[in-house]
Design an enzyme around this catalytic site. Structure first.
Site, PDB file in Angstrom:
ATOM      1  N   CYS A   9       4.565   7.422 -11.430  1.00 13.48           N
ATOM      2  CA  CYS A   9       3.941   7.502 -12.742  1.00 13.48           C
ATOM      3  C   CYS A   9       3.823   6.119 -13.347  1.00 13.48           C
ATOM      4  CB  CYS A   9       4.766   8.370 -13.691  1.00 13.48           C
ATOM      5  SG  CYS A   9       4.967  10.053 -13.124  1.00 13.48           S
ATOM      6  N   GLY A  37      -1.057   7.105 -11.564  1.00 13.50           N
ATOM      7  CA  GLY A  37      -1.040   8.548 -11.807  1.00 13.50           C
ATOM      8  C   GLY A  37      -2.377   9.013 -12.330  1.00 13.50           C
ATOM      9  N   ASN A 112       9.203   7.137 -15.473  1.00 18.26           N
ATOM     10  CA  ASN A 112       8.690   6.882 -14.128  1.00 18.26           C
ATOM     11  C   ASN A 112       9.899   6.800 -13.193  1.00 18.26           C
ATOM     12  OD1 ASN A 112       7.326   3.927 -12.478  1.00 18.26           O
ATOM     13  ND2 ASN A 112       7.341   6.038 -11.757  1.00 18.26           N
ATOM     14  N   CYS A 250      11.733  -0.907  -5.310  1.00 22.92           N
ATOM     15  CA  CYS A 250      10.876  -0.310  -4.273  1.00 22.92           C
ATOM     16  C   CYS A 250       9.894  -1.350  -3.726  1.00 22.92           C
ATOM     17  CB  CYS A 250      10.101   0.858  -4.873  1.00 22.92           C
ATOM     18  SG  CYS A 250       8.771   1.472  -3.841  1.00 22.92           S
ATOM     19  N   SER A 297      -7.431  -0.761  -0.651  1.00 17.67           N
ATOM     20  CA  SER A 297      -6.051  -1.204  -0.530  1.00 17.67           C
ATOM     21  C   SER A 297      -5.786  -2.142   0.638  1.00 17.67           C
ATOM     22  CB  SER A 297      -5.120   0.008  -0.459  1.00 17.67           C
ATOM     23  OG  SER A 297      -5.548   0.871   0.541  1.00 17.67           O
ATOM     24  N   CYS A 396      11.053   9.746   0.445  1.00 22.46           N
ATOM     25  CA  CYS A 396      11.515   8.964  -0.707  1.00 22.46           C
ATOM     26  C   CYS A 396      12.086   9.910  -1.757  1.00 22.46           C
ATOM     27  CB  CYS A 396      10.351   8.176  -1.291  1.00 22.46           C
ATOM     28  SG  CYS A 396      10.747   7.342  -2.839  1.00 22.46           S
ATOM     29  N   CYS A 446      14.536  -1.678  -2.035  1.00 28.17           N
ATOM     30  CA  CYS A 446      14.733  -0.387  -1.391  1.00 28.17           C
ATOM     31  C   CYS A 446      13.689  -0.278  -0.293  1.00 28.17           C
ATOM     32  CB  CYS A 446      14.570   0.761  -2.399  1.00 28.17           C
ATOM     33  SG  CYS A 446      14.656   2.379  -1.597  1.00 28.17           S
ATOM     34  N   CYS A 449      12.191   4.337   2.932  1.00 22.71           N
ATOM     35  CA  CYS A 449      11.164   5.091   3.654  1.00 22.71           C
ATOM     36  C   CYS A 449      10.838   4.457   5.010  1.00 22.71           C
ATOM     37  CB  CYS A 449       9.915   5.267   2.798  1.00 22.71           C
ATOM     38  SG  CYS A 449       9.223   3.726   2.172  1.00 22.71           S
TER      39      CYS A 449
END
Lengths: 488, 488, 488, 488
Positions: A9, A37, A112, A250, A297, A396, A446, A449
């Site tokens: 978010c 989002g 978030n 992240c 991307s 995740c 982190c 994943c």
């Protein structure tokens, strides 16, 4: 039995010295956070203690028509939220910000992240008689803070006392009658920063691009564990929880989630992606004629790869810019191949060429396979797929929807097998080691994943819940991307 | 007193050997031609002589909801149209295709272009009792053809007999009860091509990207002056008017209008733009650190410039992809600066850099000025603006809305003066000579808007009409772009 | 500080022996209760413990489109609600049924009425840490029941234990995972009845017309103070609170609120209105030529008056049936006189006549004045206004929006003065004594708005709240009627 | 092969001495004519020769939102149209008024009626090269007038010269740049009247209720065959065609189409219906307890019957007033029985009673059968159906959609048989003789649908067309009523 909704978010808050239609600023802030989002948007405006709120499923500019913006009046504080989450009208009640009444007044909250002990907290609260009207973990956070508020002399004290109870990932923007409060979990999973406008308003947002959108200059990120309080006396900070846990921001925010023009913890997102491209070019030198990126991307990393490899960066596709969120492809065949509707290869660029194709991730492999085919059908002699992230191997629990193991192609297959599945001539992934170098910091991330190294305990029963909860119509984010073939 | 509406548009037609929901194919065709007209869309399906039609203001996927598509039934022939034109509900009647009843049956017609003798033709028709229900020159064309049809044994004969009467630019797709007919004026101002799908359907479209969209392979362009007839006997051609005039295809189709992946008269549009960039780099070598393009239309030429100059191509902006046609910017200040909402500069790329900025045109200069400011505010040390077309000095009478002289900045100002107005460090335009080289052909183009050399007589009274006609709320295309700051 | 929203509403619940799309039944039930609330509608369907819910501002058939109905799946239990209340999107969160999660499961609740101690209850709950997300007293009721539920072995026990705590007017329909529960306050302010369909489903509703709408036969009213539990074992009743207070059913339900074809406590609503007309004819014999009613609410009494007086009943007006809730009258003048747009007098009926005009109430007098003028302008020689209720002199605290004193014309003026204000030739009101005779029972009614005799304590601070609460945009019902001139 | 669309419609025109937003007046006029056509609405405003127009499918207040009304600007002349016709988006082009350009200027035209030689006229026009863009006979009328206009010195001369060519039923309102023209066919099939407002504006409308709606007083009906011209010089009349044919005004306008408060040719519509009721009471005296009408169209005659028979008039049903045009009944069963959703019988009124039920017509009998059942299910001991019109035995060619013979129950069945089909205890129809007495005039009516005596030749090929034309999705009006069970 609860349904914690997992989502990525964007949050936004503003504190102004003068009463004004602050919802307009929140609107622009949320609009620039739209990539975080696209399912729902909400704004709450605080007009001298009276909260006017509107939230609805849809994009920011769909939800906030001029007349709805106008209906929100004026105020000195306002917060907003964009949400990725479940689809379906039935889940409108999960839209944020949450706006609650309690004995000491009113509080609105935008979140978030994802807390990993939502289940336990909720059970404890319910045993004391608490009533929940939504299924989101945000409501649980609100209840915890309100319960602390009863025993506290201020909203910031209540937030401070809540921070050890709430475990997991949370970047919060909270509005009381007189204050704007921002808080970030002690690990700092999700980004959160603040800045100041020329006319002295303070702005808090998930990403710096939202500060720019309202003319504010980035001051700095909120520290992991920090609570920031903004009121008529200016900005204050509570740092009781700062440094109480390892920093594990992240890393996928850099690789995919954040907007290229955002700066997170002093690093330009665009530059980290370009660096990923450069590192890939060094690690995987490929004989080829052109480098292209999957729009949008893969573009940044493609430019980096081209720069390092000296292979010319080229425009491989035209992306149809008229496709909106609500685009429906008529006809069965079309529905099966939305990739082709969204991406048109340029023959003259591809024909007879050895192509290096950069994308940011492979989840199920379906889209990649279609794109490779598209290129080959357009005459590409070879297609070498290069991914600017390592393979996904674990879900995740911190606010994104990296899918469960059974849907991750890299869990079941080696890179070589994946390469065969997507019919590329070669396939390379950024290594975890190289990934850690993209900001030059090499730690504080982190990477769960990609590594299955989780910085916190894994939430009790979560995986089970996700597949058994009948109300949870949530498709996970990445599988959704695959379903719809390509991000907008 | 008449109101000829001037517009750039896209046309599409399909002839199938089997009855099927052809509107779906037209939908995808129009969707890929959306860049040629975003104001309105229409489809007519011919089901064994019965025409079902729907047309409305809006984008293709807004106008054609699944239920509306379904309501169009099935057929063996169908045509469609996207239109750039006037805004306002009152002009819905000007949507195309036009669908008329005449004594020998029914005819639907879609038109891209602008005829220069519409005024005279209409007057003559009205004196014979003709009644017009729209203000578009397309209705005039329809009347001319219907009148010829009375005296002819076939629709193609009627079209053939009409071609000398109708002067100016027209690429037509016409559907009768049993035939699909395509016709292009003898100058060939607007593109028109056809192709064939694997299952044997024939497709006619303004650009080859629309053929690809429905899985058809490009066969060739319709020749200037050619009439193509497709029916159950296959494809036939009438070439009575071929070669009867100089070929003057609009060169701005290559530079701006067409989609990069289209191929027009055997030339890849993307490659011609890249070539324009290369020619600019040769003609105007600039000391700089990076080359960036104004998204999306400056990107191709920027890649060409970078390639030739060896200055790295970079991503200067993030373009907000959530802005739709209906985006409304709340707040006065915002409304004034939509450029900033749509384009977010990437500081890390620009800061301290000498920037070459490529765009495809300058009309009034307002947008260019804003973009230059955006770059400078983001730290660009120098901004050198390079335009991949010559300066506009004359209006267009052949179906595009190049503005009237008083709104063209280059009519009143020298290049140096424009450079000062937009506050760039330097400003360069592609020369007319170089422009003619972008396809390697060097002739056969209409360059009137850059040279004031008009291949036909100029329409009587047109300029006057444009400013006096009270019903014509049409803002010309380029001034509109300037108003709205940037194309989507 | 809280905002109890005061409203007249309709509730509906159904328990089926077989799983089916019960929302369709609720839809028809709510549709027939639409007169009790036109602002919002909601349905919750219980599919084996999973609750699917949808609620939104709008009329039943606007809110529940076929696709939304379908999205609610199937179930064995379902409840619904129509609401009269505040307008404005910001209050969407106040829509009912309320649907909450608690430690022992899930509960949905729909409420008609208004509790007079909501303020105190809410304060007590908040001091224990309860969090409220709406401003309605229904949420307070839900919290009370959930808190009791923690200490109880069943939902019905929780409801039973809550009944002494919740004071005022409430007719509740509650759904748990396995049960449908109906409860009515011990005074029985608002109606509530139940019935059974041919296929064995039980139905609970505010009025019997909603039973008919789904093919159910009325069994009986829920008794004041009774709790009815419907589950797979059939129907059970808890009567602990029955007879614990005086019965004071709202007499205005007969006079105005309820639908004429409903039967409340064995009395046909239509017949009570006709009887009111007869009693008026006896009490106020008037020399006149015709009796007409203000459509639609004055029609029943007008027929009664005509019958008793032997003066012919006539059609004085045509009511425009195309006016919907969303009708907007363009032009200033028109906005001022919506009465005229909605009611067209029939000249041939009125011209030269002495007219007896029956209506059910006068609140501010504005509408009555306009209607009298309309009749006189159409040639009526005399207009004798006869009202089938006594004058309003006090506000209502039990779930209707009889206005506060300052807006009630009869508080400030004698009947004679009102007659002058509305420019009628005479004005008569039903006496309180006669009103009590309309069902033949003569007791058991709340007549507070006509007599200021309130059956319970008056809620603390309520009147003050109504005018000070900034969020409460609620216009009271009757003033609204006056604003909009005439009911639909 | 042409598709003449057959429809009942309403027309309206206004000429003001001052420029003002006349569309508001047209709006109120059309709103009061809404009963004549609920499918589409349109307004054209003449602002000093510039026509701004908007027309769309939907009810007047749905089509004309405040913003659309505002977009129509101001003017001194304006006309409007409401249309009953075909459904389906594809027929939007058939909306009126028609607005055309011709050599001498511009003309807008609204038509109520149906011309019987449309087929021939169209063929002739097409042979001369005319192009038609709609399938309506109104466009044919427009072409005829425009063709005459070429040879005439004024619009009124063109209309006058057209009147012998156009055969059948037409009440026209025509607007030129400077004039408002009204014309009625020489038989006067459809009503048309005019009046004047206090501020000197002239108004033309299908019914007098539309004059009242804008504050105009009825002056008189336009005579059959008359042309009325309103311009700055006031009102002029051309009477060349007056008296050139028998007057045959549609008697069903009195019985059903027109609004009760309208006055047509000096007769109050309400009074004629009441008189029909009285005549029925005399002709068919029935032993019964109550008289009720099917709302709303049976009410007037029921009051008349009650008055004459001395049997009390009663309210047999509550009609659900929240059902709109767009109401969709969910569930299969419901769809089958919309009568029950729309009409709720009042048990207390009906139970044990012998009921006389008045309605205005029976077409297929389906609805009548359902209503009789509804009454019997509610306890009615006997149901005597009395119809305030004779049985339908022939289709209508003059602008209404009385169905073709095979759908008319009275063509195949005797009255006794119909009575059995609908399960009534008795069934009576108004005799043709009595019908002619309802205005007291006894002549001058078209009664073709009851007598098969057609005042003109029957249109060539019409019946065939109606069932063969693939584009004509038109359901005839009365069968539609039966489909949907009951009028709104």
């Amino acid at each position: 039995m609860k349904n914690e909704i997992h989502e990525e978010c964007g949050v936004f808050g503003i504190y102004s010295t003068v009463e004004q239609p602050l919802q307009n600023s929140v609107y622009y802030g949320l609009f620039s956070l739209q990539h975080r989002g696209q399912e729902a948007a909400g704004i709450v405006v605080n007009n001298d203690g009276v909260f006017l709120s509107y939230k609805e499923l849809g994009l920011v500019h769909e939800v906030f028509t001029p007349s709805i913006l106008e209906s929100l009046g004026k105020g000195k504080i306002a917060i907003g939220h964009v949400r990725y989450g479940t689809t379906g009208d039935n889940n409108r009640s999960n839209c944020q910000p949450i706006d609650v009444n309690h004995v000491k007044g009113r509080m609105a909250l935008a979140h978030n992240g994802n807390i990993v002990n939502a289940h336990q907290l909720r059970e404890e609260l319910e045993l004391k008689g608490s009533v929940f009207s939504t299924t989101s973990d945000t409501e649980t956070i609100a209840h915890i803070i309100v319960n602390e508020r009863l025993k506290s002399s201020s909203i910031e004290e209540a937030v401070n006392n809540s921070m050890d109870k709430i475990k997991g990932a949370y970047s919060l923007v909270i509005m009381s009658s007189t204050k704007l409060v921002a808080a970030r979990d002690k690990h700092g999973f999700r980004p959160l920063c603040y800045g100041k406008t020329e006319d002295g308003s303070y702005v808090v947002a998930s990403e710096s691009c939202a500060l720019e959108a309202v003319g504010a200059k980035l001051i700095r990120d909120i520290l992991p564990g920090e609570i920031l309080i903004i009121n008529e006396d200016g900005v204050q900070s509570i740092t009781d929880h700062v440094g109480k846990a390892s920093r594990t921001m992240c890393i996928f925010e850099y690789i995919y989630f954040a907007r290229p023009d955002s700066v997170i913890e002093t690093h330009s997102v665009h530059e980290t992606r370009k660096e990923a491209g450069r590192l890939l070019a060094k690690a995987f030198p490929i004989e080829a004629d052109i480098v292209i990126g999957v729009p949008d991307s893969g573009t940044d990393a493609a430019i980096g790869y081209a720069e390092e490899s000296k292979i010319p960066y080229s425009m491989g596709f035209v992306k149809n810019k008229y496709i909106g969120r609500t685009f429906i492809a008529p006809g069965q065949k079309a529905r099966e191949d939305k990739v082709k509707i969204k991406l048109s290869p340029i023959h003259s660029v591809l024909n007879g060429k050895r192509v290096i194709l950069i994308d940011d991730s492979i989840v199920r492999g379906t889209t990649s396979k279609k794109i490779v085919k598209l290129l080959k059908d357009s005459g590409a002699r070879e297609v070498h797929m290069v991914i600017s992230a390592p393979p996904f191997i674990g879900p995740c629990y911190y606010g994104t929807d990296i899918d469960s193991k059974e849907n991750l192609i890299a869990v079941q297959n080696t890179i070589e097998e994946i390469c065969k599945i997507i019919k590329a001539d070669s396939l390379s992934f950024l290594t975890v080691e190289d990934m850690l170098k993209i900001t030059g910091k090499n730690e504080g991330f982190c990477t769960a994943c990609f590594t299955e190294i989780y910085p916190t305990e894994i939430p009790r029963g979560t995986v089970k819940n996700r597949f058994e909860l009948p109300l949870s119509k949530s498709k996970t984010r990445f599988s959704k991307i695959e379903d719809e073939d390509i991000r907008l």
